[in-house]
Write an enzyme that holds these catalytic residues in place. Structure first.
Site, short mmCIF file in Angstrom:
data_model
loop_
_atom_site.label_atom_id
_atom_site.label_comp_id
_atom_site.label_asym_id
_atom_site.label_seq_id
_atom_site.Cartn_x
_atom_site.Cartn_y
_atom_site.Cartn_z
N GLU A 1 -4.19 1.85 -7.24
CA GLU A 1 -4.53 2.97 -6.35
C GLU A 1 -3.66 4.17 -6.69
O GLU A 1 -2.53 4.27 -6.19
CB GLU A 1 -4.26 2.59 -4.89
CG GLU A 1 -5.21 1.57 -4.33
CD GLU A 1 -5.40 1.81 -2.83
OE1 GLU A 1 -6.54 2.01 -2.42
OE2 GLU A 1 -4.40 1.82 -2.09
N HIS B 1 0.87 -1.19 0.00
CA HIS B 1 0.00 0.00 0.00
C HIS B 1 0.90 1.24 0.00
O HIS B 1 1.96 1.23 0.63
CB HIS B 1 -0.91 0.00 1.24
CG HIS B 1 -1.93 1.09 1.20
ND1 HIS B 1 -1.63 2.40 1.51
CD2 HIS B 1 -3.23 1.09 0.83
CE1 HIS B 1 -2.70 3.15 1.34
NE2 HIS B 1 -3.69 2.38 0.94
P1 PGA Z 1 -9.48 6.27 0.62
O1 PGA Z 1 -8.27 5.25 0.87
O2 PGA Z 1 -10.64 5.45 0.14
O3 PGA Z 1 -9.74 6.88 1.98
O4 PGA Z 1 -9.03 7.25 -0.39
C1 PGA Z 1 -8.05 4.17 0.01
C2 PGA Z 1 -6.80 3.43 0.38
O5 PGA Z 1 -5.81 4.07 0.80
O6 PGA Z 1 -6.74 2.19 0.29
#
Ligand code: PGA
Length: 251
Positions: free
Chosen positions: A167, A95
C-alpha cells in the site's frame, strides 16, 4: 482472488450491521460467482456481531489491528485471543494509518504477528513507501527496511499463512495509483526481497491504495496481485461489486 474491505472508522455500528444484513446474500453470491474470498474489516465493536451474522457463510471477518501483547494493563488495546473468540479470521498488521498514529516499530509488528499466529488469525501485513520517499525515489529501500524488520518472524515456519499488502502511502485516499508497469516492478521487487530474506512464502500479495471502479482497470491490467485491500470504495456494496467483478473479469 481475495478482496479485503478496510472500513477504517468510516462505518458506524448500525451502518455496519445494516450493510451486512442488507447485502448478506449479495456478498455470498459475489464471492461464489467470482470465486473470491471477501473479508470485511469493520471497527472492533462490530467484529463480534458481524462474525455472528457471517457464521456458516463464505464471508470472512477481519480486524484492523491487534495488540502486541497477549493480556495485561494495556488500556484501549484488543488482544488476538479476543479477536479469535469474536470470530475474526484475518487482521491487518502495520497499516500506515496505525503505524503513524501509534508509532509502531517492527518489534511491535512482530509481537502482533506472533499473537495472531497463536490464535489462528491470518495477518495481512501492510507495507508501503511514503509520499516523500516516493518523491525522493527511495521507495524500494523503504519497502526493504519494512520487510527486513520482520525477518525474525517471517523467516521461520509460521503456524498460519500470512499475506503482504503493498500500500503506497501516497496512494491511500488520494485517487492516485502507481501505473501498471511500476506495479509489476514493485511486485517483482517484493517477491525477490522475500526470497532473499528467506521468508516463508506469503499466501497472497495484495495491492491497496485508491482501489475504485476506475483505478481497478489499470491495476488489474498489471495482473500481478492476488487481491486488493479496499478502503473508501468498499463502503458501498455496488462499488465494491464493480471492483470485484472487474478484477476477476466477470463483467
Ligand atoms: P483507500 O484506502 O482505498 O481509501 O485509498 C486503502 C487503505 O488504506 O487500506
Amino acid at each position: 482472488m481475495i478482496f479485503v474491505a478496510n472500513w477504517k472508522m468510516q462505518m458506524p455500528y448500525h451502518d455496519a450491521i445494516a450493510f451486512y444484513t442488507q447485502h448478506s446474500s449479495d456478498l455470498q453470491e459475489l464471492s461464489a460467482h467470482t470465486n473470491s474470498t471477501l473479508v470485511l474489516c469493520p471497527s472492533f465493536i462490530c467484529l463480534a456481531p458481524l462474525a455472528a451474522l457471517a457464521k456458516n457463510s463464505p464471508i470472512k471477518i477481519g480486524a484492523q489491528h491487534c495488540s502486541t501483547y497477549s493480556a495485561g494493563p494495556y488500556t484501549g488495546q484488543v488482544d488476538a485471543l479476543s479477536l479469535a473468540q469474536a470470530g475474526c479470521s484475518y487482521s491487518l498488521v502495520g497499516h500506515s494509518e496505525t503505524r503513524n498514529m501509534t508509532h509502531e516499530t517492527s518489534t511491535d509488528l512482530i509481537g502482533q504477528i506472533t499473537q495472531l499466529a497463536a490464535n489462528n488469525i491470518i495477518p495481512i501485513i501492510c507495507i508501503g513507501e511514503t509520499e516523500s520517499e516516493h518523491q525522493a525515489d527511495t521507495g524500494l529501500e523503504a519497502l526493504t527496511a519494512q520487510l527486513e524488520g520482520l525477518k525474525s518472524i517471517l523467516a521461520q515456519q509460521l503456524s498460519i499463512p500470512y499475506m503482504i499488502a503493498y500500500e503506497p502511502v501516497w496512494a491511500i485516499g488520494t485517487g492516485i495509483t502507481p501505473c501498471a508497469a511500476d506495479l509489476n516492478d514493485i511486485r517483482a521487487y517484493i517477491r525477490n526481497t522475500i526470497r532473499r530474506l528467506k521468508f516463508c512464502t506469503p499466501q497472497a500479495l495484495l495491492y491497496g491504495g485508491s482501489v475504485n471502479p476506475t483505478t481497478i482497470k489499470i491495476l488489474a491490467s498489471a495482473n500481478c496481485f492476488d487481491g486488493y485491500l479496499i478502503g473508501s470504495a468498499s463502503l458501498d456494496f455496488q462499488t465494491l461489486k464493480k471492483i470485484v467483478s472487474w478484477a476477476t473479469r466477470v463483467v
